[in-house]
Motif scaffolding. Structure first.
Motif, PDB file in Angstrom:
ATOM      1  N   GLU A 232      -7.131   5.795  -8.338  1.00 12.48           N
ATOM      2  CA  GLU A 232      -7.360   4.347  -8.377  1.00 12.48           C
ATOM      3  C   GLU A 232      -6.352   3.554  -7.551  1.00 12.48           C
ATOM      4  O   GLU A 232      -6.633   2.422  -7.156  1.00 12.48           O
ATOM      5  N   TYR A 233      -5.185   4.105  -7.301  1.00 14.78           N
ATOM      6  CA  TYR A 233      -4.161   3.354  -6.571  1.00 14.78           C
ATOM      7  C   TYR A 233      -4.611   2.917  -5.172  1.00 14.78           C
ATOM      8  O   TYR A 233      -4.362   1.769  -4.773  1.00 14.78           O
TER       9      TYR A 233
ATOM     10  N   ALA B 246      -7.544   2.151  -4.249  1.00 12.68           N
ATOM     11  CA  ALA B 246      -8.504   1.062  -4.434  1.00 12.68           C
ATOM     12  C   ALA B 246      -7.782  -0.267  -4.644  1.00 12.68           C
ATOM     13  O   ALA B 246      -8.257  -1.326  -4.208  1.00 12.68           O
ATOM     14  N   VAL B 247      -6.631  -0.226  -5.292  1.00 12.07           N
ATOM     15  CA  VAL B 247      -5.821  -1.432  -5.460  1.00 12.07           C
ATOM     16  C   VAL B 247      -5.369  -1.951  -4.105  1.00 12.07           C
ATOM     17  O   VAL B 247      -5.359  -3.171  -3.853  1.00 12.07           O
ATOM     18  N   CYS B 248      -5.021  -1.034  -3.232  1.00 11.89           N
ATOM     19  CA  CYS B 248      -4.605  -1.411  -1.877  1.00 11.89           C
ATOM     20  C   CYS B 248      -5.731  -2.155  -1.164  1.00 11.89           C
ATOM     21  O   CYS B 248      -5.514  -3.207  -0.549  1.00 11.89           O
ATOM     22  N   ARG B 249      -6.931  -1.635  -1.251  1.00 13.71           N
ATOM     23  CA  ARG B 249      -8.083  -2.294  -0.621  1.00 13.71           C
ATOM     24  C   ARG B 249      -8.294  -3.694  -1.210  1.00 13.71           C
ATOM     25  O   ARG B 249      -8.583  -4.647  -0.479  1.00 13.71           O
ATOM     26  N   THR B 250      -8.147  -3.818  -2.517  1.00 11.12           N
ATOM     27  CA  THR B 250      -8.330  -5.112  -3.184  1.00 11.12           C
ATOM     28  C   THR B 250      -7.313  -6.140  -2.690  1.00 11.12           C
ATOM     29  O   THR B 250      -7.642  -7.319  -2.493  1.00 11.12           O
ATOM     30  N   LEU B 251      -6.074  -5.697  -2.464  1.00  7.85           N
ATOM     31  CA  LEU B 251      -5.036  -6.606  -1.976  1.00  7.85           C
ATOM     32  C   LEU B 251      -5.409  -7.168  -0.596  1.00  7.85           C
ATOM     33  O   LEU B 251      -5.212  -8.359  -0.331  1.00  7.85           O
TER      34      LEU B 251
ATOM     35  N   ARG C  99      -8.225  -9.786  -1.080  1.00 11.70           N
ATOM     36  CA  ARG C  99      -7.759 -11.043  -1.652  1.00 11.70           C
ATOM     37  C   ARG C  99      -7.054 -11.909  -0.622  1.00 11.70           C
ATOM     38  O   ARG C  99      -7.137 -13.145  -0.666  1.00 11.70           O
TER      39      ARG C  99
ATOM     40  N   LYS D 160       1.789   1.848  -3.450  1.00  7.81           N
ATOM     41  CA  LYS D 160       0.672   2.342  -4.257  1.00  7.81           C
ATOM     42  C   LYS D 160       0.423   3.826  -4.016  1.00  7.81           C
ATOM     43  O   LYS D 160       0.163   4.585  -4.956  1.00  7.81           O
TER      44      LYS D 160
ATOM     45  N   CYS E 103       0.829  -1.211   0.000  1.00 10.85           N
ATOM     46  CA  CYS E 103       0.000   0.000   0.000  1.00 10.85           C
ATOM     47  C   CYS E 103       0.859   1.255   0.000  1.00 10.85           C
ATOM     48  O   CYS E 103       0.532   2.253  -0.656  1.00 10.85           O
TER      49      CYS E 103
ATOM     50  N   GLU F  91      -7.876   6.436   2.213  1.00 16.78           N
ATOM     51  CA  GLU F  91      -8.296   6.183   0.835  1.00 16.78           C
ATOM     52  C   GLU F  91      -9.406   7.147   0.420  1.00 16.78           C
ATOM     53  O   GLU F  91      -9.371   7.727  -0.669  1.00 16.78           O
TER      54      GLU F  91
END
Length: 223
Positions: free
Chosen positions: A181-182, A184-189, A192, A149, A146, A205
């Motif tokens: 958008e970066y 949001a990638v952190c949240r997705t990680l 997952r 990101k 994060c 965020e």
């Protein structure tokens, strides 16, 4: 009094002139005092004038065209250059505010990652709770990702600011959109890896997303 007046005409003239002299002195004192002393806690209007109403109106009208008016005003007026900036200058200030926010979050996450790694370098062999240290290690890795990101978001916003300076508003729009958008990638990680997303990170965020939205709204006014 009549006897005194009849016996001394000069004294009578002096008595008649005294009230006039006092009134002149009082008027002079009343007109000079405000220019010498300013009220406590208020600016001295004789030495420095407040920002021109037209500048304040530009900030207000610009922020009225954005999604988050209060956030927009707070971000713009925090920079003293907003008092004289034109619309392009205000746009650059908004982008810079978002870049500063992303940079601060990246730095905080990097520091948190360092502290977490020092405390929990990885799963400990022979632990009675093998999953606990493993989860802590995974979370440390996620925070590190994060931090990267948010660092990329900062770089994208710095590119956007340069594009605004060059009046390349299409590129500025793309860079700011990417920066939003970066996080949001952190949240997705986190999702997952099935690790709880930190509440504070969710707030960070949202804050960056809102600042990017304000910047995009102002870019749209210029395009």
């Amino acid at each position: 009094m009549a006897a005194m007046a009849s016996g001394s005409p000069a004294l009578l003239v002096l008595l008649l002139l005294l009230p006039l002299l006092f009134s002149i002195d009082g008027c002079a004192a009343g007109t000079t005092m405000p220019t010498i002393r300013a009220q406590r806690g208020k600016p001295n209007t004789n030495s420095k004038q407040p920002p021109a109403p037209a500048v304040r109106a530009l900030v207000q009208s610009t922020c009225n065209a954005t999604t988050y008016y209060d956030l927009c005003v707070a971000a713009l007026v925090s920079d003293p250059h907003s008092s004289t900036a034109d619309l392009r200058g205000l746009c650059a200030i908004a982008v810079s505010a978002a870049a500063t926010n992303a940079s601060a979050t990246a730095s905080d996450l990097a520091n948190a990652t360092s502290s977490s790694s020092a405390a929990t370098p990885g799963p400990v062999a022979g632990s009675s709770e093998p999953g606990s240290d493993g989860r802590a290690h995974v979370q440390a890795l996620l925070l590190q990702a994060c931090a990267a990101k948010y660092g990329e978001a900062r770089e994208a916003l710095l590119e956007a600011r340069e594009s605004v300076g060059e009046e390349a508003y299409d590129y500025a729009f793309i860079h700011v959109s990417a920066a939003a958008e970066y996080p949001a990638v952190c949240r997705t990680l986190f999702r997952r890896k099935r690790v709880a997303y930190p509440v504070e990170l969710a707030k960070r965020e949202e804050a960056l997303e809102h600042l990017c939205t304000v910047a995009i709204d102002i870019i749209t006014l210029l395009a």
